[in-house]
Design a protein around this motif. Structure first.
Motif, PDB file in Angstrom:
ATOM      1  N   TYR A 175       0.857  -1.183   0.000  1.00 51.58           N
ATOM      2  CA  TYR A 175       0.000   0.000   0.000  1.00 51.58           C
ATOM      3  C   TYR A 175       0.895   1.236   0.000  1.00 51.58           C
ATOM      4  N   LYS A 176       0.601   2.168  -0.905  1.00 50.68           N
ATOM      5  CA  LYS A 176       1.479   3.331  -1.048  1.00 50.68           C
ATOM      6  C   LYS A 176       0.685   4.620  -1.108  1.00 50.68           C
ATOM      7  N   SER A 177       1.243   5.670  -0.460  1.00 49.29           N
ATOM      8  CA  SER A 177       0.656   6.999  -0.506  1.00 49.29           C
ATOM      9  C   SER A 177       1.775   8.018  -0.649  1.00 49.29           C
ATOM     10  N   THR A 178       1.453   9.160  -1.242  1.00 50.33           N
ATOM     11  CA  THR A 178       2.396  10.268  -1.319  1.00 50.33           C
ATOM     12  C   THR A 178       2.080  11.255  -0.199  1.00 50.33           C
ATOM     13  N   ILE A 179       3.085  11.522   0.628  1.00 47.01           N
ATOM     14  CA  ILE A 179       2.937  12.398   1.793  1.00 47.01           C
ATOM     15  C   ILE A 179       3.645  13.718   1.510  1.00 47.01           C
ATOM     16  N   SER A 180       3.016  14.811   1.851  1.00 44.66           N
ATOM     17  CA  SER A 180       3.651  16.125   1.716  1.00 44.66           C
ATOM     18  C   SER A 180       3.518  16.881   3.034  1.00 44.66           C
ATOM     19  N   LEU A 181       4.624  17.513   3.461  1.00 43.29           N
ATOM     20  CA  LEU A 181       4.660  18.231   4.737  1.00 43.29           C
ATOM     21  C   LEU A 181       5.341  19.573   4.551  1.00 43.29           C
ATOM     22  N   ASP A 182       4.837  20.568   5.258  1.00 47.69           N
ATOM     23  CA  ASP A 182       5.477  21.882   5.275  1.00 47.69           C
ATOM     24  C   ASP A 182       6.445  21.948   6.446  1.00 47.69           C
ATOM     25  N   ILE A 183       7.649  22.415   6.189  1.00 51.41           N
ATOM     26  CA  ILE A 183       8.656  22.574   7.236  1.00 51.41           C
ATOM     27  C   ILE A 183       9.241  23.986   7.154  1.00 51.41           C
ATOM     28  N   PRO A 184       9.799  24.488   8.256  1.00 49.93           N
ATOM     29  CA  PRO A 184       9.744  23.945   9.618  1.00 49.93           C
ATOM     30  C   PRO A 184       8.419  24.274  10.283  1.00 49.93           C
ATOM     31  N   VAL A 185       8.236  23.789  11.514  1.00 47.89           N
ATOM     32  CA  VAL A 185       7.064  24.172  12.295  1.00 47.89           C
ATOM     33  C   VAL A 185       7.160  25.667  12.601  1.00 47.89           C
ATOM     34  N   GLU A 186       6.050  26.344  12.528  1.00 52.89           N
ATOM     35  CA  GLU A 186       6.007  27.797  12.690  1.00 52.89           C
ATOM     36  C   GLU A 186       6.624  28.256  14.020  1.00 52.89           C
ATOM     37  N   ASN A 187       7.342  29.367  13.969  1.00 51.23           N
ATOM     38  CA  ASN A 187       7.950  30.035  15.130  1.00 51.23           C
ATOM     39  C   ASN A 187       9.190  29.327  15.664  1.00 51.23           C
ATOM     40  N   VAL A 188       9.812  28.460  14.861  1.00 50.98           N
ATOM     41  CA  VAL A 188      10.997  27.767  15.352  1.00 50.98           C
ATOM     42  C   VAL A 188      12.156  28.733  15.572  1.00 50.98           C
ATOM     43  N   VAL A 189      12.278  29.786  14.763  1.00 56.32           N
ATOM     44  CA  VAL A 189      13.373  30.743  14.939  1.00 56.32           C
ATOM     45  C   VAL A 189      13.227  31.477  16.261  1.00 56.32           C
ATOM     46  N   GLU A 190      12.034  31.928  16.563  1.00 55.62           N
ATOM     47  CA  GLU A 190      11.795  32.687  17.793  1.00 55.62           C
ATOM     48  C   GLU A 190      11.843  31.807  19.031  1.00 55.62           C
ATOM     49  N   GLN A 191      11.265  30.606  18.932  1.00 52.07           N
ATOM     50  CA  GLN A 191      11.156  29.733  20.101  1.00 52.07           C
ATOM     51  C   GLN A 191      12.332  28.778  20.244  1.00 52.07           C
ATOM     52  N   GLY A 192      13.027  28.514  19.166  1.00 53.84           N
ATOM     53  CA  GLY A 192      14.148  27.576  19.229  1.00 53.84           C
ATOM     54  C   GLY A 192      13.742  26.142  19.016  1.00 53.84           C
ATOM     55  N   ILE A 193      12.553  25.778  19.463  1.00 54.33           N
ATOM     56  CA  ILE A 193      12.008  24.432  19.229  1.00 54.33           C
ATOM     57  C   ILE A 193      10.494  24.564  19.120  1.00 54.33           C
ATOM     58  N   ALA A 194       9.902  23.892  18.154  1.00 53.87           N
ATOM     59  CA  ALA A 194       8.455  23.935  17.936  1.00 53.87           C
ATOM     60  C   ALA A 194       8.010  22.586  17.387  1.00 53.87           C
ATOM     61  N   SER A 195       6.794  22.196  17.705  1.00 52.03           N
ATOM     62  CA  SER A 195       6.314  20.886  17.266  1.00 52.03           C
ATOM     63  C   SER A 195       4.847  20.958  16.867  1.00 52.03           C
ATOM     64  N   LYS A 196       4.434  19.975  16.085  1.00 46.10           N
ATOM     65  CA  LYS A 196       3.027  19.860  15.712  1.00 46.10           C
ATOM     66  C   LYS A 196       2.701  18.396  15.464  1.00 46.10           C
ATOM     67  N   GLU A 197       1.425  18.056  15.675  1.00 45.59           N
ATOM     68  CA  GLU A 197       0.925  16.725  15.377  1.00 45.59           C
ATOM     69  C   GLU A 197      -0.168  16.829  14.322  1.00 45.59           C
ATOM     70  N   ILE A 198      -0.101  15.964  13.329  1.00 47.42           N
ATOM     71  CA  ILE A 198      -1.077  15.948  12.246  1.00 47.42           C
ATOM     72  C   ILE A 198      -1.876  14.653  12.366  1.00 47.42           C
ATOM     73  N   THR A 199      -3.161  14.789  12.662  1.00 43.01           N
ATOM     74  CA  THR A 199      -4.019  13.616  12.810  1.00 43.01           C
ATOM     75  C   THR A 199      -5.102  13.551  11.740  1.00 43.01           C
ATOM     76  N   ASP A 200      -5.342  14.672  11.071  1.00 42.91           N
ATOM     77  CA  ASP A 200      -6.287  14.677   9.948  1.00 42.91           C
ATOM     78  C   ASP A 200      -5.517  14.300   8.682  1.00 42.91           C
ATOM     79  N   LEU A 201      -5.555  13.019   8.349  1.00 44.93           N
ATOM     80  CA  LEU A 201      -4.720  12.481   7.276  1.00 44.93           C
ATOM     81  C   LEU A 201      -5.537  12.044   6.060  1.00 44.93           C
ATOM     82  N   LYS A 202      -6.753  12.570   5.934  1.00 45.88           N
ATOM     83  CA  LYS A 202      -7.627  12.148   4.846  1.00 45.88           C
ATOM     84  C   LYS A 202      -7.050  12.461   3.469  1.00 45.88           C
ATOM     85  N   LYS A 203      -6.247  13.513   3.378  1.00 42.00           N
ATOM     86  CA  LYS A 203      -5.709  13.891   2.069  1.00 42.00           C
ATOM     87  C   LYS A 203      -4.607  12.947   1.602  1.00 42.00           C
ATOM     88  N   PHE A 204      -4.088  12.127   2.508  1.00 38.96           N
ATOM     89  CA  PHE A 204      -3.048  11.169   2.130  1.00 38.96           C
ATOM     90  C   PHE A 204      -3.718   9.833   1.796  1.00 38.96           C
TER      91      PHE A 204
END
Length: 250
Positions: free
Chosen positions: A214-243
């Motif tokens: 089973y194969k899907s094409t995944i696309s992600l935007d990087i980096p997580v927003e505000n990483v320059v200001e905060q130094g570390i930032a994270s996000k979780e993606i659970t709405d995966l219907k487009k993949f």
């Protein structure tokens, strides 16, 4: 009336019309099924992608210096974790043979600086290490009894896989400060977040022991927003219907 009806159904043109209508209906149904599969993909997979986590951060790699106390090559890393879960409602016992990440591509102004790293098998205190031997173009996680990120193994009943997407050698930063906070390096080095924005696209393949893929094409935007200001930032993606996952091998 009855005679006219019998004459009509015995007419060759009538038979051809009925056959043509049947063919049109069959083609319409097949087209609807194909279109639905193209949009929705597999709706009852034995294993599925349940979540994607992205952790963006900064890191400084020590380098020799003679005129300052500290000197670093500044890197911006994006650690991507993909969660593969077992479908408890599938109804059959299946096992993962491997999970592959292939055909990795980038879009962005500084895409030539982006490198992919696999987990490091020797580092004890972290998953990833900036080593030449850890740079890869594709990654394969092998199905096993248990998951082990460092040795590129995923449980054959589901688990987590990961890779690092890194901006290498973004800038040089020197300092005579007593202590260095690595989370502030992007900001202190004058890195502009807008220049870091990129899109990573890759194929994710879940391969089973019975030969199904089973194969899907995944696309992600990087980096997580505000990483320059905060130094570390994270996000979780659970709405995966487009993949959308599609079966490659039956």
């Amino acid at each position: 009336m009855g005679e006219t009806f019998r004459s009509l159904i015995n007419n060759g043109y009538f038979h051809k019309l009925i056959i043509a209508l049947i063919i049109i209906v069959v083609l319409f149904v097949l087209g609807a099924i194909i279109l639905r599969y193209h949009v929705e993909g597999e709706t009852n997979m034995p294993f599925y992608l349940s979540k994607i986590s992205v952790i963006s951060s900064s890191e400084g790699i020590d380098k020799p210096t003679t005129d300052t106390k500290w000197a670093f090559d500044v890197f911006q890393s994006n650690d991507v974790f993909l969660y593969i879960n077992k479908n408890e409602e599938y109804g059959k016992v299946e096992a993962i043979k491997s999970v592959d990440i292939t055909n990795i591509q980038f879009e962005g102004n500084n895409k030539d600086n982006i490198k992919i790293y696999k987990p490091d098998s020797e580092e004890e205190n972290s998953i990833f290490k900036y080593k030449e031997e850890n740079k890869v173009d594709n990654i394969e996680y092998t199905g096993d009894l248990e998951s082990n990120l460092k040795y590129l193994m995923i449980s054959n009943q589901g688990g987590v896989i990961a890779f690092r997407c890194s901006y290498d050698n973004l800038a040089e930063y020197k300092s005579n400060d007593e202590e260095i906070n690595h989370q502030e390096l992007l900001k202190k080095a004058g890195i502009i977040e807008e220049n870091l924005k990129a899109k990573i696209t890759f194929d994710l393949s879940i391969n089973l022991e019975n030969g199904k893929q089973y194969k899907s094409t995944i696309s992600l935007d990087i980096p997580v927003e505000n990483v320059v200001e905060q130094g570390i930032a994270s996000k979780e993606i659970t709405d995966l219907k487009k993949f959308v996952f599609k079966r490659v091998n039956n």
